[in-house]
Motif scaffolding. Structure first.
Motif, PDB file in Angstrom:
ATOM      1  N   ALA A  45       0.829  -1.211   0.000  1.00  0.00           N
ATOM      2  CA  ALA A  45       0.000   0.000   0.000  1.00  0.00           C
ATOM      3  C   ALA A  45       0.861   1.258   0.000  1.00  0.00           C
ATOM      4  N   LEU A  46       1.957   1.222   0.729  1.00  0.00           N
ATOM      5  CA  LEU A  46       2.870   2.367   0.749  1.00  0.00           C
ATOM      6  C   LEU A  46       3.506   2.586  -0.622  1.00  0.00           C
ATOM      7  N   ARG A  47       3.848   1.519  -1.287  1.00  0.00           N
ATOM      8  CA  ARG A  47       4.414   1.651  -2.628  1.00  0.00           C
ATOM      9  C   ARG A  47       3.404   2.282  -3.583  1.00  0.00           C
ATOM     10  N   GLU A  48       2.141   1.946  -3.414  1.00  0.00           N
ATOM     11  CA  GLU A  48       1.101   2.480  -4.300  1.00  0.00           C
ATOM     12  C   GLU A  48       0.955   3.990  -4.193  1.00  0.00           C
ATOM     13  N   ILE A  49       1.259   4.564  -3.034  1.00  0.00           N
ATOM     14  CA  ILE A  49       1.103   6.011  -2.882  1.00  0.00           C
ATOM     15  C   ILE A  49       2.425   6.761  -3.050  1.00  0.00           C
ATOM     16  N   GLY A  50       3.457   6.058  -3.529  1.00  0.00           N
ATOM     17  CA  GLY A  50       4.661   6.760  -3.919  1.00  0.00           C
ATOM     18  C   GLY A  50       5.923   6.454  -3.156  1.00  0.00           C
ATOM     19  N   TYR A  51       5.871   5.604  -2.132  1.00  0.00           N
ATOM     20  CA  TYR A  51       7.092   5.234  -1.408  1.00  0.00           C
ATOM     21  C   TYR A  51       7.858   4.205  -2.229  1.00  0.00           C
ATOM     22  N   VAL A  52       9.168   4.414  -2.323  1.00  0.00           N
ATOM     23  CA  VAL A  52      10.017   3.426  -2.997  1.00  0.00           C
ATOM     24  C   VAL A  52      10.663   2.574  -1.918  1.00  0.00           C
ATOM     25  N   ILE A  53      10.228   1.321  -1.856  1.00  0.00           N
ATOM     26  CA  ILE A  53      10.709   0.390  -0.832  1.00  0.00           C
ATOM     27  C   ILE A  53      11.235  -0.852  -1.533  1.00  0.00           C
ATOM     28  N   ASP A  54      12.520  -1.046  -1.423  1.00  0.00           N
ATOM     29  CA  ASP A  54      13.148  -2.204  -2.048  1.00  0.00           C
ATOM     30  C   ASP A  54      13.122  -3.386  -1.079  1.00  0.00           C
ATOM     31  N   ALA A  55      13.023  -4.576  -1.662  1.00  0.00           N
ATOM     32  CA  ALA A  55      13.076  -5.801  -0.869  1.00  0.00           C
ATOM     33  C   ALA A  55      14.355  -6.556  -1.221  1.00  0.00           C
TER      34      ALA A  55
END
Length: 320
Positions: A45-55
């Protein structure tokens, strides 16, 4: 008191704390008391609103960039005043005032805040439409002042002064226009809308709504922006600074009344000595004359035909 924040806020806090080393979903889940599946859903959900989170396998999640959003996860960690106990909201809401009013009616504690980056049904004083595009900060606070309804008259001025304090902490030089507009050199930068429920002898709740133009291009000739005076101020930073300014002014008003703030308000009041016309909520002229200040009850003092009229509320326009 620990400020009540969402799980999403806790996840972002964990990612920011971990930095480039990353934080595993398992560790975040254990700390938050939820499942790894729940963490993964919030990360998505955070990625959908613009956060770039790498795994990264074996390392976990790494936050590499974040959008400038006025949402609980961004605003709550920046708040310093203990008045604010709960932060709600989303990227886009209809009206933060409507959301906060619903929470107040349901019994939300004083210090509950609703924040948003965009409003689709924002409104201003006297039923006017309030443009609420991206690039602004929109917030509404639930207050429960232990006073009689008749004592609330100066509260719009108190909130405006708090907004001004918050903007000053960012490096701006705001001026106040009675009763509740906040202006910069470029024009109006913030507006305030108060809604309340009260009995004759006590106030049940007040919702103080504040709209701030941080960097949006609003199609109004009188609109000002924080970005015109100070560079590199994020919308979430502006929201938190204004809320903390409001909290301090509100507490001082509760402790000492508006008289304790009157001189500070007057020092920022741009209508002093101006020729104005004041109209009531129906548009009828109340008085026209020269502004002679604001009294200890928050009333605008207007000199007209050799007498001074104390105006408790109204809409002010400058006379040509």
């Amino acid at each position: 008191r620990r400020r009540e924040v969402s799980l999403r806020s806790d996840i972002l806090a964990a990612l920011r704390s971990a930095g480039p080393a990353g934080a595993s979903g398992e560790a975040i889940a254990r700390e938050s008391g939820v499942s790894r599946v729940a963490i993964a859903k919030h990360i998505a959900a955070l990625r959908e609103i613009g956060y770039v989170i790498d795994a990264h396998p074996g390392e976990g999640y790494v936050l590499t960039s974040a959008p400038d959003l006025v949402i609980p996860a961004e605003v709550a960690p920046l708040l310093r005043d203990s008045l604010w106990v709960r932060v709600e909201g989303d990227v886009t809401v209809g009206s933060t005032n409507d959301e906060a009013r619903s929470l107040a009616v349901a019994g939300a504690a004083e210090g509950t805040v609703v924040v948003a980056s965009v409003q689709t049904a924002g409104r201003g004083r006297l039923g006017r439409q309030w443009e609420s595009p991206a690039g602004g900060a929109y917030l509404s606070a639930v207050l429960r002042p232990p006073v009689a309804a008749i004592e609330l008259a100066p509260l719009p001025l108190v909130i405006a002064l708090g907004v001004a304090r918050g903007l000053e902490s960012l490096g701006c030089a705001p001026r106040l226009k009675w009763p509740n507009d906040v202006e910069l050199t470029s024009g109006k930068v913030a507006g305030i809308l108060l809604e309340l429920s009260a009995q004759a002898d006590r106030v049940e709740w007040v919702v103080a709504g504040i709209g701030i133009n941080v960097a949006s291009q609003v199609d109004q000739p009188s609109a000002g922006r924080i970005a015109d005076e100070v560079a590199d101020v994020s919308a979430s930073q502006a929201a938190a600074s204004v809320l903390d300014g409001v909290a301090a002014a509100y507490i001082e008003w509760l402790d000492g009344g508006f008289g304790a703030l009157a001189a500070e308000y007057a020092a920022r009041h741009r209508l002093e000595g101006e020729e104005v016309t004041v109209r009531d909520l129906e548009g009828r002229k109340v008085v026209a004359g020269s502004v002679r200040g604001v009294d200890s009850f928050g009333r605008l003092l207007v000199e007209s035909d050799g007498r001074t009229v104390a105006v408790p509320s109204g809409d002010v326009t400058l006379r040509a």
